[in-house]
Design a protein around this motif. Structure first.
Motif, short mmCIF file in Angstrom:
data_model
loop_
_atom_site.label_atom_id
_atom_site.label_comp_id
_atom_site.label_asym_id
_atom_site.label_seq_id
_atom_site.Cartn_x
_atom_site.Cartn_y
_atom_site.Cartn_z
N LEU A 92 -4.99 34.40 -56.18
CA LEU A 92 -5.92 34.27 -54.71
C LEU A 92 -5.33 33.00 -53.77
CD1 LEU A 92 -9.24 34.86 -56.49
CD2 LEU A 92 -7.87 36.48 -54.97
N GLN A 93 -4.97 31.95 -54.43
CA GLN A 93 -4.40 30.67 -53.81
C GLN A 93 -3.17 31.09 -52.95
OE1 GLN A 93 -4.02 27.72 -56.53
NE2 GLN A 93 -6.38 27.34 -56.65
N GLN A 94 -2.23 31.89 -53.66
CA GLN A 94 -1.29 32.33 -52.89
C GLN A 94 -1.28 33.16 -51.58
OE1 GLN A 94 1.43 33.94 -55.54
NE2 GLN A 94 1.92 32.02 -56.65
N MET A 95 -2.41 34.07 -51.94
CA MET A 95 -2.82 35.04 -50.70
C MET A 95 -3.91 34.49 -49.94
SD MET A 95 -3.17 38.67 -52.54
CE MET A 95 -4.44 38.16 -54.09
N ASN A 96 -4.01 33.05 -49.93
CA ASN A 96 -4.97 32.23 -49.06
C ASN A 96 -6.41 33.09 -48.98
OD1 ASN A 96 -3.16 30.40 -48.48
ND2 ASN A 96 -2.25 31.56 -46.83
#
Length: 587
Positions: A92-96
């Motif tokens: 989720l952090q990588q996908m913002n």
């Protein structure tokens, strides 16, 4: 030395303050403060301050609007392992994608508009993995791995796949499987069969019936070669052995399947009764309950019956036997004459058995022969008839209905009287009889079986809670809160715009001054027009009373008008010039 209009005195170009303060005595902080105040009082400074105030009001309006549009969060995944949770958060952090945790950290929440998109993207990455590693473990095999390690990885993958399959059951929360796979041997006496152990963690309040346990056992046994169902052990999270086949239920107890069959039978009877009565009395005006006495015992019966003896005409001959014997010597003798040629006289003794054909023929021949026999003769005849017998073998299947009991309650009939009010009236005897006949047909009533039916017509009790008024219903209250929030938001935004922002914009653009000047010019024009209308050219000394007070004398009115004209000329020379220009251009 000269005196300026503002009260300062000038001498050779130097200005001295009237209060006697020396410029060199003013500190730098006071000078800076006076500079800031002077800049703020200047037209350019006022315009900058107004622009800053307008920007602050706009930012406040945007903040209020964003606060009203608060993002709603929904559950993305729940009941996941810690390893899967870390991988999901990293993705989720990588996908913002913004996220947050629920209370206790048992679920991950994301914005409502991004739930489905995030699930699909995470599913493409194989998340969540569910805590068990399946055959994807074989995809990351390293070069040069040993055969033992390959066998271990294959066993781990098989255990993970079986655990995933078992976790797909609705009552199973988690599963773990241990497989004992012995090494293959070419000697038959050294061969060992594989075994399996399954540990199940069930959801709170859930349990597995024997059929479901048997299904899990056969699922595991069918997935491993040469694994017998008897070699599979299943244990739940409380340590209870679920796959124990040594403990059997007593023969006179009902298993869950039989209980479910009885419940389904009763519900089917109730459904049929209510569906056939509801069109007559209306939906919600009939209630039915059924009790079925089902016989689950198995019975077998063998019967052999014999009918009474039948007559000789209808009996079937099975066998027939006759014998004849004679003792002594025979010689030719006879009575010469006509008596020898006559048939013998009929016998006087009754004959119960039919004569034997051979014996009758022998008698006839003996009568025609003139020879006589000296000695004894013996004749026997035996006839055997078939015995009538019936053999019957009956096997009674289990699950037969022994007795049915049905109770039906029908509400009173609604009618409208002459005044238009709704009145509840009981059913007539004909209507009750008609309903009873329909119920009997629907339930399969059998008098010989001892079935029972009871139909009661009574008024239903209206103990339901009264309907809440519209303004007290929870949905309407929630809707009113939503509408009130948006109305309050609109009111605040309108006040900030019309009460604060628009006046600031008008001051920045000078529109307010122009409107004030236009209003002053309009008022001056109206006053000049009124004075011109009251001016008498024939009597120039006449006083024009612009104040409108009739009690003032002529001198006071003249002075008041003169002072008013002077004040206008002093305060706004442009206005007076405009009025004079209007007088000059007036034809």
């Amino acid at each position: 030395m000269a005196v300026a209009a503002d009260g300062t005195m000038t001498n050779d170009g130097n200005t001295t303050a009237t209060d006697g303060a020396v410029p060199g005595d003013m500190s730098s902080q006071e000078m800076r403060r006076s500079g800031v105040v002077g800049y703020a009082q200047s037209p350019q400074g006022r315009r900058v301050l107004l622009m800053v105030a307008a920007a602050a009001v706009i930012a406040l309006m945007i903040g209020i609007w964003m606060w009203s549009q608060k993002t709603e969060y929904r559950v993305l995944f729940s009941n996941f392992s810690d390893r899967d949770g870390g991988a999901i958060v990293a993705s989720l952090q990588q996908m913002n994608v913004p996220y947050k945790y629920s209370e206790g950290g048992s679920a991950i929440l994301v914005p409502e508009t991004m739930v489905h998109d995030a699930r699909l993207k995470l599913a493409a990455q194989g998340l969540p993995k569910g805590g068990n590693v399946g055959f994807e473990l074989m995809e990351n095999q390293k070069l040069g791995v040993s055969q033992f390690l390959e066998q271990v990885n294959f066993q781990r993958a098989l255990e993970g796949e079986l655990a995933r399959s078992i976790q797909s059951l609705s009552a199973v929360q988690a599963a773990r499987i241990h497989l004992a796979l012995p090494k293959a041997s070419v000697f038959v006496r050294d061969q060992q069969k594989p075994t399996a152990s399954v540990i199940l963690s069930l959801y709170p309040g859930r349990m597995l019936d024997p059929q479901q346990v048997s299904a899990i056992v056969h699922l595991v046994a069918s997935s491993v070669p040469e694994l017998s169902p008897k070699a599979v052990t299943i244990v739940d999270q409380n340590g209870n052995l679920l796959s124990d086949t040594t403990t059997k239920q007593p023969g006179n107890s009902l298993d869950p399947t039989q209980l479910k069959y009885v419940q389904d039978l009763q519900q089917d009877i109730v459904k049929r009764v209510e569906s056939i009565i509801a069109p007559i009395v209306g939906n919600g005006n009939v209630r039915a309950e059924a009790t079925a006495d089902v016989d689950f015992s198995r019975s077998e019966q063998a019967a052999e019956t014999y009918k009474p003896n039948q007559t000789a005409d209808t009996a079937a001959v099975r066998s027939k036997q006759s014998s004849e014997s004679q003792n002594g010597s025979s010689s030719t003798s006879g009575v010469p004459g006509a008596l020898t040629n006559q048939p013998p006289a009929p016998a006087t003794a009754p004959i119960t058995n039919p004569p034997v054909a051979g014996a009758a023929a022998g008698t006839a021949n003996a009568a025609t022969q003139p020879a006589t026999t000296n000695g004894t003769s013996h004749k026997d005849a035996t006839i055997n008839y078939e015995v009538d017998k019936t053999v019957r073998y009956v096997q009674q299947p289990m699950g037969g209905v022994k007795r049915l009991t049905v109770a039906v309650v029908v509400n009173y009939k609604r009618t409208i009287d002459q005044t238009g009010k709704i009145v509840m009236k009981p059913l007539t005897e004909a209507e009750r009889s008609q309903i009873s006949d329909l119920v009997k047909e629907a339930m399969g009533y059998n008098k010989d079986r001892g079935d029972s039916l009871n139909v009661v017509n009574t008024q239903f009790s209206s103990d339901a809670e009264p309907e809440l008024p519209l303004w007290k219903q929870p949905d309407m209250i929630q809707l009113a809160k939503e509408i009130g929030k948006y109305v309050l938001l609109a009111a605040v935004l309108l006040y900030l715009y019309f009460g604060v922002l628009r006046p600031i914009i008008w001051k920045i653009t000078g529109k307010e001054e122009k409107e004030a000047q236009a209003r002053a010019e309009a008022e001056a024009a109206e006053a000049a027009a009124a004075a011109a209308a009251m001016y008498d050219p024939d009597n120039p000394d006449a006083v024009v009373n612009l104040s409108g007070d009739a009690e003032l004398d002529e001198r006071a009115a003249y002075k008041a008008n003169l002072e008013t004209a002077k004040q206008w000329a002093k305060n706004d020379p442009k206005l007076v010039a405009s009025i004079i220009k209007t007088w000059v251009n007036n034809e």
